[in-house]
Write a protein that holds these residues in place. Structure first.
Motif, PDB file in Angstrom:
ATOM      1  N   TRP A   1      -3.361   0.610  -3.326  1.00  0.00           N
ATOM      2  CA  TRP A   1      -2.958  -0.652  -2.721  1.00  0.00           C
ATOM      3  C   TRP A   1      -3.348  -1.836  -3.601  1.00  0.00           C
ATOM      4  O   TRP A   1      -4.212  -1.744  -4.467  1.00  0.00           O
ATOM      5  CB  TRP A   1      -3.567  -0.789  -1.337  1.00  0.00           C
ATOM      6  CG  TRP A   1      -5.044  -1.019  -1.233  1.00  0.00           C
ATOM      7  CD1 TRP A   1      -5.698  -2.198  -1.050  1.00  0.00           C
ATOM      8  CD2 TRP A   1      -6.075  -0.012  -1.276  1.00  0.00           C
ATOM      9  NE1 TRP A   1      -7.051  -2.003  -0.980  1.00  0.00           N
ATOM     10  CE2 TRP A   1      -7.312  -0.675  -1.096  1.00  0.00           C
ATOM     11  CE3 TRP A   1      -6.071   1.382  -1.444  1.00  0.00           C
ATOM     12  CZ2 TRP A   1      -8.530   0.008  -1.102  1.00  0.00           C
ATOM     13  CZ3 TRP A   1      -7.285   2.058  -1.438  1.00  0.00           C
ATOM     14  CH2 TRP A   1      -8.487   1.379  -1.269  1.00  0.00           C
TER      15      TRP A   1
ATOM     16  N   VAL B   1      -4.144  -5.326   4.196  1.00  0.00           N
ATOM     17  CA  VAL B   1      -3.919  -3.889   4.047  1.00  0.00           C
ATOM     18  C   VAL B   1      -4.942  -3.125   4.874  1.00  0.00           C
ATOM     19  O   VAL B   1      -6.141  -3.451   4.864  1.00  0.00           O
ATOM     20  CB  VAL B   1      -4.013  -3.481   2.565  1.00  0.00           C
ATOM     21  CG1 VAL B   1      -4.037  -1.970   2.415  1.00  0.00           C
ATOM     22  CG2 VAL B   1      -2.852  -4.083   1.778  1.00  0.00           C
TER      23      VAL B   1
ATOM     24  N   CYS C   1       5.264   4.014   1.781  1.00  0.00           N
ATOM     25  CA  CYS C   1       4.920   2.716   1.199  1.00  0.00           C
ATOM     26  C   CYS C   1       5.187   1.639   2.240  1.00  0.00           C
ATOM     27  O   CYS C   1       6.207   1.680   2.944  1.00  0.00           O
ATOM     28  CB  CYS C   1       5.750   2.452  -0.061  1.00  0.00           C
ATOM     29  SG  CYS C   1       5.451   0.841  -0.822  1.00  0.00           S
TER      30      CYS C   1
ATOM     31  N   ILE D   1       0.855  -1.180   0.000  1.00  0.00           N
ATOM     32  CA  ILE D   1       0.000   0.000   0.000  1.00  0.00           C
ATOM     33  C   ILE D   1       0.893   1.233   0.000  1.00  0.00           C
ATOM     34  O   ILE D   1       1.954   1.239   0.625  1.00  0.00           O
ATOM     35  CB  ILE D   1      -0.981   0.015   1.201  1.00  0.00           C
ATOM     36  CG1 ILE D   1      -1.882   1.269   1.137  1.00  0.00           C
ATOM     37  CG2 ILE D   1      -0.251  -0.098   2.517  1.00  0.00           C
ATOM     38  CD1 ILE D   1      -3.056   1.223   2.109  1.00  0.00           C
TER      39      ILE D   1
ATOM     40  N   CYS E   1       5.339  -2.621   2.388  1.00  0.00           N
ATOM     41  CA  CYS E   1       5.392  -3.814   1.539  1.00  0.00           C
ATOM     42  C   CYS E   1       5.573  -5.073   2.360  1.00  0.00           C
ATOM     43  O   CYS E   1       6.312  -5.080   3.352  1.00  0.00           O
ATOM     44  CB  CYS E   1       6.568  -3.735   0.562  1.00  0.00           C
ATOM     45  SG  CYS E   1       6.422  -2.511  -0.739  1.00  0.00           S
TER      46      CYS E   1
ATOM     47  N   ILE F   1       0.162  -2.654   6.989  1.00  0.00           N
ATOM     48  CA  ILE F   1      -0.079  -4.046   6.633  1.00  0.00           C
ATOM     49  C   ILE F   1       0.084  -4.887   7.885  1.00  0.00           C
ATOM     50  O   ILE F   1       1.053  -4.732   8.633  1.00  0.00           O
ATOM     51  CB  ILE F   1       0.894  -4.544   5.542  1.00  0.00           C
ATOM     52  CG1 ILE F   1       0.607  -3.839   4.206  1.00  0.00           C
ATOM     53  CG2 ILE F   1       0.789  -6.065   5.369  1.00  0.00           C
ATOM     54  CD1 ILE F   1       1.565  -4.228   3.093  1.00  0.00           C
TER      55      ILE F   1
ATOM     56  N   LEU G   1       2.352   1.987  -8.142  1.00  0.00           N
ATOM     57  CA  LEU G   1       1.778   0.790  -7.535  1.00  0.00           C
ATOM     58  C   LEU G   1       2.063  -0.444  -8.391  1.00  0.00           C
ATOM     59  O   LEU G   1       2.515  -1.479  -7.878  1.00  0.00           O
ATOM     60  CB  LEU G   1       0.270   0.975  -7.375  1.00  0.00           C
ATOM     61  CG  LEU G   1      -0.495  -0.164  -6.703  1.00  0.00           C
ATOM     62  CD1 LEU G   1      -0.204  -0.198  -5.214  1.00  0.00           C
ATOM     63  CD2 LEU G   1      -2.002  -0.017  -6.954  1.00  0.00           C
TER      64      LEU G   1
ATOM     65  N   HIS H   1       4.396  -3.588  -7.367  1.00  0.00           N
ATOM     66  CA  HIS H   1       3.766  -4.903  -7.264  1.00  0.00           C
ATOM     67  C   HIS H   1       4.479  -5.926  -8.134  1.00  0.00           C
ATOM     68  O   HIS H   1       4.685  -7.083  -7.728  1.00  0.00           O
ATOM     69  CB  HIS H   1       2.296  -4.796  -7.668  1.00  0.00           C
ATOM     70  CG  HIS H   1       1.488  -6.012  -7.322  1.00  0.00           C
ATOM     71  ND1 HIS H   1       0.511  -6.519  -8.146  1.00  0.00           N
ATOM     72  CD2 HIS H   1       1.527  -6.829  -6.236  1.00  0.00           C
ATOM     73  CE1 HIS H   1      -0.022  -7.587  -7.589  1.00  0.00           C
ATOM     74  NE2 HIS H   1       0.577  -7.793  -6.425  1.00  0.00           N
TER      75      HIS H   1
ATOM     76  N   GLU I   1      -4.312  -5.908  -2.909  1.00  0.00           N
ATOM     77  CA  GLU I   1      -4.610  -6.954  -1.943  1.00  0.00           C
ATOM     78  C   GLU I   1      -5.398  -8.028  -2.672  1.00  0.00           C
ATOM     79  O   GLU I   1      -6.371  -7.725  -3.357  1.00  0.00           O
ATOM     80  CB  GLU I   1      -5.420  -6.379  -0.782  1.00  0.00           C
ATOM     81  CG  GLU I   1      -5.581  -7.318   0.391  1.00  0.00           C
ATOM     82  CD  GLU I   1      -6.274  -6.644   1.561  1.00  0.00           C
ATOM     83  OE1 GLU I   1      -6.114  -7.123   2.676  1.00  0.00           O
ATOM     84  OE2 GLU I   1      -6.983  -5.635   1.339  1.00  0.00           O
TER      85      GLU I   1
ATOM     86  N   ARG J   1      -4.197   7.154  -1.538  1.00  0.00           N
ATOM     87  CA  ARG J   1      -3.719   5.820  -1.225  1.00  0.00           C
ATOM     88  C   ARG J   1      -3.963   4.906  -2.413  1.00  0.00           C
ATOM     89  O   ARG J   1      -4.954   5.057  -3.146  1.00  0.00           O
ATOM     90  CB  ARG J   1      -4.411   5.284   0.014  1.00  0.00           C
ATOM     91  CG  ARG J   1      -5.933   5.201  -0.112  1.00  0.00           C
ATOM     92  CD  ARG J   1      -6.617   5.333   1.237  1.00  0.00           C
ATOM     93  NE  ARG J   1      -8.069   5.114   1.160  1.00  0.00           N
ATOM     94  CZ  ARG J   1      -8.959   6.066   0.851  1.00  0.00           C
ATOM     95  NH1 ARG J   1      -8.542   7.298   0.560  1.00  0.00           N
ATOM     96  NH2 ARG J   1     -10.243   5.785   0.824  1.00  0.00           N
TER      97      ARG J   1
ATOM     98  N   ILE K   1      -1.457   4.331   6.999  1.00  0.00           N
ATOM     99  CA  ILE K   1      -1.599   3.101   6.223  1.00  0.00           C
ATOM    100  C   ILE K   1      -0.777   2.013   6.898  1.00  0.00           C
ATOM    101  O   ILE K   1       0.138   2.302   7.682  1.00  0.00           O
ATOM    102  CB  ILE K   1      -1.138   3.269   4.765  1.00  0.00           C
ATOM    103  CG1 ILE K   1       0.372   3.569   4.711  1.00  0.00           C
ATOM    104  CG2 ILE K   1      -1.937   4.354   4.058  1.00  0.00           C
ATOM    105  CD1 ILE K   1       0.974   3.470   3.314  1.00  0.00           C
TER     106      ILE K   1
END
Length: 402
Positions: free
Chosen positions: A387, A374, A219, A7, A221, A359, A36, A40, A389, A385, A357
């Motif tokens: 993200w 998230v 961020c 996120i 991760c 995780i 993003l 990812h 998920e 934001r 934010i």
């Protein structure tokens, strides 16, 4: 063993439809979507969480849309002073590899490093290397010219001051110095009409009435090995006093990550697998490890006063198995939460506004895989934001879709 998750946040504050027209929303959306997807992809192809988080924040530091790196705001003296931080933790720490050991570093007062987040990363890794002299220090915060002096030797790019200058930020700086005047001062040394050195005394919109990002970027991760990393970067508050240090480089205020043993509410031994709150108790196990990481954005002094990031994580760690990280983040950064309450009668001036934010690693028994849940919440007009998920991509600024 773990399904990657991430996120990104791009600032929170007084964001409303009235100052966020469609063309400006599209710019932010495009930037966040690009960073993003790139991040990812890195996670899905085996990049460690630390490197993926630094990649995402580095990209935002080059984007003038955001208040960090090239888009940093000016101090009241017309200078740039940037801050950044990095923190890592793991469900399966490998003490021979620094990217898997719980550690955090904040750097501040930076004026020429193109990517402050990369300098923070180098400080983290060089501490772990155990080399002699400075590289073997145990310092968690490093300031200004001293740490910037190592940047080129460590391969971190430095730039001339012109690199960080953007006209929108400069005009914002000048309007802040003379909020009651219709004409701008001729130079940054003109302090007539200056109110309070913060963003509360003047408009944070451009001359066209459009939103200008004021918040920290960050961020979080989770990689496939169960490692969590949080990276955060900012230019600080518009017209802050030179030398001001915010929450972004301060452990426990603007960022935090930790792993801990989470006991179950019952200490009864079992002979078969039992599911409890999404976790699996196998055989004689009486608990399981949990890992969390969070990054904040908003009024940094309020985050400092409430130790916001660590407070949210500590609520989860010591609650006896009741709360999720989402619950804890809402209690700190959501509407009516600790940040808002800390402002007291000044709520509405900008004090206390912000968001978090994070995780939370879910379903991770010893030797088992898991995934990242998230979470986020905010108490102000909006928070940028983006993200991923369960392979679903989302990008939002308000609570409801734009």
């Amino acid at each position: 063993m773990f399904k990657p998750a991430l996120i990104i946040h791009g600032g929170a504050g007084s964001i409303h439809r009235s100052n966020l027209p469609p063309h400006l929303y599209a710019k932010y959306h495009t930037s966040l979507q690009t960073y993003l997807r790139d991040t990812h992809t890195l996670l899905n192809t085996g990049t460690p969480a630390l490197d993926a988080a630094v990649h995402a924040v580095s990209a935002m530091e080059d984007d003038p849309l955001f208040n960090c790196g090239r888009g940093s705001v000016f101090t009241r003296s017309g200078t740039i002073e940037m801050e950044a931080s990095i923190m890592v933790t793991s469900l399966h720490p490998d003490h021979q590899n620094p990217q898997f050991v719980k550690r955090g570093v904040g750097v501040m007062g930076l004026k020429k490093v193109r990517h402050p987040i990369q300098l923070a990363r180098e400080c983290l890794l060089r501490y772990e290397s155990g080399a002699c002299g400075f590289e073997g220090s145990m310092h968690s915060q490093l300031n200004g010219e001293f740490v910037e002096g190592f940047a080129e030797d460590w391969g971190v790019e430095v730039m001339d001051p012109e690199w960080f200058f953007t006209m929108k930020r400069w005009e914002e700086h000048l309007r802040g110095l003379c909020p009651s005047s219709s004409s701008s001062p001729s130079s940054s040394s003109s302090l007539n009409g200056f109110s309070n050195g913060s963003s509360g005394g003047f408009s944070l919109e451009s001359e066209g009435g459009e939103y200008l990002s004021q918040g920290t970027v960050g961020c979080v991760c989770l990689d496939q090995w169960g490692n969590l990393a949080v990276a955060t970067s900012t230019g600080g508050l518009t017209n802050k006093w030179p030398g001001r240090i915010g929450d972004t480089p301060t452990l426990g205020a603007g960022f935090w990550a930790e792993t801990f043993d989470k006991p179950f509410s019952s200490d009864t031994s079992v002979d078969s697998d039992v599911e409890c709150d999404g976790y699996v108790l196998v055989g004689e196990k009486v608990g399981t490890k949990r890992a969390v990481a969070v990054s904040g954005t908003g009024n940094g002094d309020s985050f400092l006063r409430t130790a916001a990031a660590r407070t949210a994580c500590a609520m989860l760690r010591f609650d006896g198995g009741v709360l999720s990280l989402g619950d804890a983040v809402a209690a700190v950064a959501g509407p009516g939460g600790e940040l808002q309450r800390s402002a007291g009668g000044r709520w509405g001036s900008g004090e206390g506004e912000g968001g978090i934010i994070g995780i939370e690693v879910v379903g991770a028994g010893e030797g088992d895989g898991g995934w990242g849940r998230v979470v986020f919440d905010f108490n102000c007009g909006g928070m940028w934001r983006a993200w991923v998920e369960d392979d679903v991509e989302r990008i939002m600024v308000f609570r409801e879709p734009y």
